[in-house]
Write a protein that holds these residues in place. Structure first.
Motif, PDB file in Angstrom:
ATOM      1  N   SER A   1       0.899  -1.169   0.112  1.00  0.00           N
ATOM      2  CA  SER A   1      -0.049   0.026   0.066  1.00  0.00           C
ATOM      3  C   SER A   1       0.780   1.282   0.003  1.00  0.00           C
ATOM      4  CB  SER A   1      -0.860   0.029   1.212  1.00  0.00           C
ATOM      5  OG  SER A   1      -1.814   1.076   1.333  1.00  0.00           O
ATOM      6  N   GLU A   2       1.954   1.241   0.882  1.00  0.00           N
ATOM      7  CA  GLU A   2       2.707   2.485   0.866  1.00  0.00           C
ATOM      8  C   GLU A   2       3.379   2.626  -0.491  1.00  0.00           C
ATOM      9  OE1 GLU A   2       5.427   1.684   4.267  1.00  0.00           O
ATOM     10  OE2 GLU A   2       3.753   2.009   5.595  1.00  0.00           O
ATOM     11  N   ALA A   3       4.075   1.337  -1.160  1.00  0.00           N
ATOM     12  CA  ALA A   3       4.615   1.604  -2.327  1.00  0.00           C
ATOM     13  C   ALA A   3       3.482   2.073  -3.605  1.00  0.00           C
ATOM     14  CB  ALA A   3       5.075   0.216  -2.790  1.00  0.00           C
ATOM     15  N   ALA A   4       2.387   1.791  -3.418  1.00  0.00           N
ATOM     16  CA  ALA A   4       1.397   2.455  -4.286  1.00  0.00           C
ATOM     17  C   ALA A   4       0.893   3.997  -4.037  1.00  0.00           C
ATOM     18  CB  ALA A   4       0.395   1.314  -4.402  1.00  0.00           C
ATOM     19  N   GLY A   5       1.673   4.512  -3.121  1.00  0.00           N
ATOM     20  CA  GLY A   5       1.249   5.821  -2.888  1.00  0.00           C
ATOM     21  C   GLY A   5       0.304   6.113  -1.653  1.00  0.00           C
ATOM     22  N   GLY A   6       0.229   5.071  -0.709  1.00  0.00           N
ATOM     23  CA  GLY A   6      -0.626   4.969   0.315  1.00  0.00           C
ATOM     24  C   GLY A   6      -1.806   4.764   0.093  1.00  0.00           C
ATOM     25  N   ARG A   7      -2.294   4.138  -0.984  1.00  0.00           N
ATOM     26  CA  ARG A   7      -3.404   3.703  -1.304  1.00  0.00           C
ATOM     27  C   ARG A   7      -4.089   2.513  -0.674  1.00  0.00           C
ATOM     28  NH1 ARG A   7      -5.019   3.023  -7.586  1.00  0.00           N
ATOM     29  NH2 ARG A   7      -3.731   1.595  -7.256  1.00  0.00           N
ATOM     30  N   THR A   8      -4.981   2.581   0.081  1.00  0.00           N
ATOM     31  CA  THR A   8      -5.732   1.510   0.883  1.00  0.00           C
ATOM     32  C   THR A   8      -6.438   0.484  -0.178  1.00  0.00           C
ATOM     33  OG1 THR A   8      -5.995   2.594   2.909  1.00  0.00           O
ATOM     34  CG2 THR A   8      -7.228   0.542   2.830  1.00  0.00           C
ATOM     35  N   THR A   9      -5.957  -0.704  -0.129  1.00  0.00           N
ATOM     36  CA  THR A   9      -6.464  -1.735  -0.942  1.00  0.00           C
ATOM     37  C   THR A   9      -7.506  -2.524  -0.304  1.00  0.00           C
ATOM     38  OG1 THR A   9      -5.048  -3.674  -0.435  1.00  0.00           O
ATOM     39  CG2 THR A   9      -4.191  -1.933  -2.214  1.00  0.00           C
ATOM     40  N   THR A  10      -8.380  -3.178  -1.016  1.00  0.00           N
ATOM     41  CA  THR A  10      -9.543  -4.022  -0.629  1.00  0.00           C
ATOM     42  C   THR A  10      -8.957  -5.334  -0.139  1.00  0.00           C
ATOM     43  OG1 THR A  10     -10.979  -3.464  -2.312  1.00  0.00           O
ATOM     44  CG2 THR A  10     -11.666  -5.475  -1.250  1.00  0.00           C
ATOM     45  N   GLU A  11      -7.890  -5.841  -0.414  1.00  0.00           N
ATOM     46  CA  GLU A  11      -6.986  -7.033   0.022  1.00  0.00           C
ATOM     47  C   GLU A  11      -6.711  -6.658   1.432  1.00  0.00           C
ATOM     48  OE1 GLU A  11      -3.291  -9.853  -0.860  1.00  0.00           O
ATOM     49  OE2 GLU A  11      -3.645  -7.983  -1.973  1.00  0.00           O
ATOM     50  N   GLU A  12      -6.283  -5.441   1.705  1.00  0.00           N
ATOM     51  CA  GLU A  12      -5.841  -5.282   3.143  1.00  0.00           C
ATOM     52  C   GLU A  12      -7.026  -5.215   4.231  1.00  0.00           C
ATOM     53  OE1 GLU A  12      -2.937  -1.731   5.584  1.00  0.00           O
ATOM     54  OE2 GLU A  12      -3.665  -1.704   3.420  1.00  0.00           O
ATOM     55  N   MET A  13      -7.887  -4.572   3.517  1.00  0.00           N
ATOM     56  CA  MET A  13      -9.110  -4.651   4.522  1.00  0.00           C
ATOM     57  C   MET A  13      -9.741  -6.142   4.772  1.00  0.00           C
ATOM     58  SD  MET A  13     -10.147  -1.716   5.607  1.00  0.00           S
ATOM     59  CE  MET A  13     -11.812  -2.162   6.094  1.00  0.00           C
ATOM     60  N   ASP A  14      -9.559  -6.873   3.930  1.00  0.00           N
ATOM     61  CA  ASP A  14     -10.002  -8.332   4.030  1.00  0.00           C
ATOM     62  C   ASP A  14      -8.895  -9.269   5.146  1.00  0.00           C
ATOM     63  OD1 ASP A  14     -12.158  -8.000   2.252  1.00  0.00           O
ATOM     64  OD2 ASP A  14     -10.918  -8.733   0.431  1.00  0.00           O
ATOM     65  N   ILE A  15      -7.909  -8.792   4.877  1.00  0.00           N
ATOM     66  CA  ILE A  15      -6.795  -9.529   5.858  1.00  0.00           C
ATOM     67  C   ILE A  15      -7.221  -8.971   7.042  1.00  0.00           C
ATOM     68  CG2 ILE A  15      -4.449  -9.392   6.472  1.00  0.00           C
ATOM     69  CD1 ILE A  15      -3.834  -9.391   3.369  1.00  0.00           C
ATOM     70  N   LEU A  16      -7.356  -7.613   7.344  1.00  0.00           N
ATOM     71  CA  LEU A  16      -7.695  -6.996   8.533  1.00  0.00           C
ATOM     72  C   LEU A  16      -8.989  -7.767   9.179  1.00  0.00           C
ATOM     73  CD1 LEU A  16      -6.850  -3.347   8.395  1.00  0.00           C
ATOM     74  CD2 LEU A  16      -5.596  -5.061   9.603  1.00  0.00           C
ATOM     75  N   ARG A  17      -9.949  -7.985   8.554  1.00  0.00           N
ATOM     76  CA  ARG A  17     -11.246  -8.743   8.910  1.00  0.00           C
ATOM     77  C   ARG A  17     -10.875 -10.187   9.428  1.00  0.00           C
ATOM     78  NH1 ARG A  17     -13.709  -7.274   4.984  1.00  0.00           N
ATOM     79  NH2 ARG A  17     -14.708  -5.294   5.870  1.00  0.00           N
ATOM     80  N   ASN A  18     -10.069 -10.768   8.631  1.00  0.00           N
ATOM     81  CA  ASN A  18      -9.721 -12.291   8.765  1.00  0.00           C
ATOM     82  C   ASN A  18      -8.955 -12.380  10.184  1.00  0.00           C
ATOM     83  OD1 ASN A  18     -11.098 -13.050   6.463  1.00  0.00           O
ATOM     84  ND2 ASN A  18      -9.268 -13.018   5.356  1.00  0.00           N
ATOM     85  N   LEU A  19      -7.988 -11.131  10.417  1.00  0.00           N
ATOM     86  CA  LEU A  19      -6.902 -11.384  11.331  1.00  0.00           C
ATOM     87  C   LEU A  19      -7.811 -11.210  12.810  1.00  0.00           C
ATOM     88  CD1 LEU A  19      -4.322 -11.294  12.928  1.00  0.00           C
ATOM     89  CD2 LEU A  19      -4.022  -8.874  12.230  1.00  0.00           C
ATOM     90  N   LEU A  20      -8.908 -10.257  12.639  1.00  0.00           N
ATOM     91  CA  LEU A  20      -9.772 -10.152  13.854  1.00  0.00           C
ATOM     92  C   LEU A  20     -10.516 -11.461  14.107  1.00  0.00           C
ATOM     93  CD1 LEU A  20     -10.823  -8.132  16.118  1.00  0.00           C
ATOM     94  CD2 LEU A  20     -12.332  -7.746  14.470  1.00  0.00           C
ATOM     95  N   SER A  21     -11.210 -12.059  13.168  1.00  0.00           N
ATOM     96  CA  SER A  21     -11.812 -13.247  13.263  1.00  0.00           C
ATOM     97  C   SER A  21     -11.145 -14.262  14.020  1.00  0.00           C
ATOM     98  CB  SER A  21     -12.570 -13.513  11.944  1.00  0.00           C
ATOM     99  OG  SER A  21     -13.390 -12.645  11.475  1.00  0.00           O
ATOM    100  N   GLY A  22      -9.537 -14.504  13.572  1.00  0.00           N
ATOM    101  CA  GLY A  22      -8.785 -15.495  13.981  1.00  0.00           C
ATOM    102  C   GLY A  22      -8.504 -15.233  15.493  1.00  0.00           C
ATOM    103  N   GLN A  23      -8.374 -13.761  15.697  1.00  0.00           N
ATOM    104  CA  GLN A  23      -8.090 -13.543  17.069  1.00  0.00           C
ATOM    105  C   GLN A  23      -9.188 -13.835  17.875  1.00  0.00           C
ATOM    106  OE1 GLN A  23      -6.991  -9.371  16.487  1.00  0.00           O
ATOM    107  NE2 GLN A  23      -4.587  -9.890  16.427  1.00  0.00           N
ATOM    108  N   GLU A  24     -10.419 -13.748  17.464  1.00  0.00           N
ATOM    109  CA  GLU A  24     -11.461 -13.975  18.274  1.00  0.00           C
ATOM    110  C   GLU A  24     -11.800 -15.432  18.546  1.00  0.00           C
ATOM    111  OE1 GLU A  24     -16.351 -13.135  18.212  1.00  0.00           O
ATOM    112  OE2 GLU A  24     -15.085 -12.419  16.578  1.00  0.00           O
TER     113      GLU A  24
END
Length: 740
Positions: free
Chosen positions: A358-381
């Protein structure tokens, strides 16, 4: 040296509510930014419209004045061109204004589609993600509060049990001699129950503290870190939108490019974590965060006690079963926790990789990163839920082992399963009836041990392992015979030919009880008998109440009903000894015998004799006691404690001989057998049938009028009496017989 990034979980600890409020406010603030771009778009639209109208109006004016201004009102020659250089310049200026109007219209449209609409979508996503954190935190807090509630319930149960124990102790102090054994037994039973409830409270205390520590040091910090990631991702997304608006405005307004570049430079300096640092600086306590204190043992105001786990024999059995249950699920939970930890760590690595992209692409937030964060929270739960169970079981095991050591090292726990008994069945532990058809009892899948649901945790971990039907039946017979004084714990350890538990076909002891004995038994006898397995009639294990209901007896001739005998009077273990004369100074006169177990006199007329002593039988056994001479002293000892020398008549019953043989086989230290001595009754009581009776179960006698029997135990209130005939003891209706 690069400054370490902040970490909400490590810095703020139990601060979910302020963090959640702060993140929610930040997400809500995105709607203000969205409204800004929409209003800015309206202004740009209005400005574009005014510029267009302005250019059109001045194009019309220019057309009217071009010739006049270019060449004059009355030229001498017609100019080849109608516009002068100035007018051409003016035309270019008006044309440029028209182009600027179009640029502003395009900028207004882009601000709505690329900025305002984007912020609206992101705000909705971030808020939904934040609400997921909120639900996660509520579930963690609810589970923690539920554990706190369980601890309070355990404490309340402990206080209640202690109060009941004190009540029973007062009853023991106030009880008369004839009621003292029953009161003492009730007190001892309540003491065992209090110990178990106390242990439950202490274990719950350890589990709650561990749960609390995990909640404050693992679960909540993980949620806070995830919220921090959410907020920083939001900041990064805001930066992306702002930079886009800046670029659009720079492209459309070249003359304002310096200002737009300065704004872009300011945006670039707005690092995502700067807001977090300021928030931490204004929310961190000045004296540092203080962890809530651990819970500690609170003695009952009624029963003053210490915080040490009870480790007596009865409690160890319960703890052994407790640790076995905990160990059963601990292995699978550890594997599951390890697997989920690897999954969470893998998702964290993916998150870091996506952030770098994301930083290499100029700081643009990608949909993939949001999915990863959502999956990470579910895994932690999921990890938090499983790990809480693992922590609870590990603390239970560690708490018990710290108090008792490796008590499960050589344990063979019974594999109990819920059972519905279609026939009347007795508990192999407490000997009471197991009532009900809807899974009211438990049965060991390996050895067939039956018990109440409430007795499951009190059964010693001495299962002999899987047995076939023959071995289970033999072991069942042995357990039935335990009412005559045999120890189930020792019987289950005897190996048979096929490696299973050894089952002996034993019958009830022919020792007889007496009312006179219990009335003269001292407090020491009561205490000793409470610690010894009690005698239970086979009728009580075979459903006598049902039989009595199905076989109503006719009203017999009025007869005197003697006071029912107590069948739970037991010989006490040796606690003290008396001085004896040397055996050489005594001249024996009578059959010789040998003491199999040491015995300490507890009543008048008895004599204390040590284990292995040679004695002389003065009077043979009549009612479970034999009068002997030891040196110059004479007195009574339990017949089950002696063995006649070769050439002398044996006074031991088959069950007693088997009990001695079992002690030798198992290699255990010899203990005195359970006896039901009859003191003061030298003659047997005979009864005869006054009516015919047909037996309904195997525990009953067929009777014809005039049949005679030896009375073993009279009616104790259930309408049945125990009698003996030809060495066999069974039950008959009490009002079908009379004394002769």
């Amino acid at each position: 040296m690069e400054e370490a990034p902040p970490n909400f979980g490590a810095e703020l600890k139990d601060a979910f509510k302020p963090v959640n409020t702060w993140v929610a406010s930040s997400i809500s603030w995105m709607s203000d930014v969205e409204e800004f771009f929409r209003e800015r778009s309206l202004i740009e639209k209005e400005y574009s419209s005014k510029l267009a109208q302005l250019a059109k109006r001045y194009f019309e004016k220019k057309a009217k004045k071009t010739a006049s201004l270019s060449v004059g009102d009355t030229p001498l020659m017609t100019p080849g061109s109608l516009e002068s250089a100035s007018m051409t310049t003016w035309n270019s200026l008006i044309t440029t204004t028209e182009i600027v109007s179009q640029e502003h219209d395009k900028l207004a449209n882009d601000m709505v589609s690329k900025c305002a609409d984007t912020l609206k979508v992101l705000s909705s996503r971030y808020d939904a993600f934040r609400i997921q954190h909120e639900r996660f935190e509520k579930r963690l807090t609810s589970e923690r509060d539920a554990q706190y509630s369980e601890l309070r319930k355990s404490k309340a149960a402990y206080d209640s049990t202690c109060k009941e124990l004190e009540t029973k102790r007062v009853k023991v102090d106030k009880a008369f001699d004839h009621g003292r054994p029953k009161a003492q037994k009730s007190y001892d039973t309540q003491m065992v129950e209090m110990h178990n409830v106390k242990n439950t409270y202490l274990i719950s205390l350890s589990v709650t503290n561990a749960w609390k520590e995990k909640y404050y040091h693992s679960d909540i910090p993980d949620v806070l870190v995830s919220l921090q990631d959410l907020n920083e991702t939001r900041v990064q997304a805001m930066n992306t939108v702002w930079k886009l608006s800046s670029t659009m405005e720079s492209d459309s307004l070249i003359r304002c490019s310096d200002h737009m570049k300065a704004l872009a430079a300011e945006i670039d300096r707005n690092l995502p974590h700067l807001d977090s640092l300021m928030f931490i600086a204004h929310n961190q306590p000045q004296n540092g965060w203080q962890e809530p204190p651990d819970f500690f043992f609170e003695p009952s105001p009624i029963w003053h006690d210490t915080d040490e786990i009870v480790v007596d024999t009865m409690a160890k059995v319960w703890l052994q079963n407790k640790i076995a249950k905990s160990q059963t699920g601990l292995y699978s939970l550890r594997q599951e926790v390890e697997k989920r930890q690897k999954d969470v760590e893998s998702m964290r690595m993916k998150r870091e990789k996506a952030r770098g992209s994301s930083e290499a692409a100029g700081g643009r937030t990608t949909t993939e990163e949001m999915d990863i964060l959502r999956n990470l929270l579910s895994g932690q739960e999921e990890l938090a839920s499983v790990d809480s169970k693992r922590v609870a079981l590990e603390v239970e095991v560690d708490t018990v082992r710290q108090a008792c050591g490796d008590i499960d090292k050589n344990a063979h726990t019974h594999k109990f399963k819920a059972t519905s008994f279609k026939l009347p069945t007795s508990c192999d532990l407490c000997k009471d009836r197991i009532w009900g058809l809807s899974s009211k009892g438990m049965t060991c899948k390996d050895c067939g041990f039956n018990c109440h649901v409430n007795c499951e945790m009190k059964v010693a971990a001495n299962c002999p392992g899987p047995l076939d039907k023959t071995a289970k039946k033999a072991l069942k017979d042995v357990r039935k015979s335990s009412a005559a004084g045999m120890s189930i714990d020792r019987l289950s350890e005897l190996p048979s030919a096929n490696g299973s538990s050894h089952g002996l076909g034993l019958n009830r002891s022919n020792t007889v009880t007496s009312v006179s004995t219990i009335s003269t038994t001292t407090a020491n006898t009561s205490t000793a008998s409470a610690a010894t397995p009690t005698l239970v009639s086979p009728l009580e294990r075979a459903g006598t109440v049902k039989a009595a209901t199905n076989n109503p007896a006719p009203t017999p001739v009025a007869t005197s009903s003697p006071k029912p005998p107590t069948r739970r009077v037991l010989a006490p273990p040796p606690t003290k000894y008396i001085a004896e004369l040397p055996a050489g100074d005594v001249k024996p006169s009578g059959p010789k015998a040998k003491m199999l177990y040491g015995y300490t006199a507890t009543n008048d007329g008895e004599i204390s004799v040590g284990e292995g002593k040679e004695i002389v039988v003065v009077e043979p056994d009549v009612g479970g006691w034999t009068k002997v001479r030891n040196g110059m002293a004479e007195g009574l000892v339990p017949s089950a404690y002696i063995e006649m020398s070769s050439g002398s008549a044996s006074t031991s019953t088959p069950v007693e001989l088997d009990s001695r043989r079992i002690s030798v086989i198992s290699g255990e230290k010899k203990k005195g057998p359970v006896v039901a001595p009859k003191r003061g009754a030298k003659k047997l009581v005979h009864v005869q049938a006054v009516y015919d009776y047909k037996a309904r179960t195997g525990d009953e006698f067929d009777m014809a009028e005039g049949d005679k029997f030896v009375l073993i135990a009279d009616d104790d209130g259930n309408g049945w009496a125990e009698v003996e005939k030809n060495g066999v003891k069974k039950m008959v209706p009490a009002n079908y017989i009379e004394r002769v």
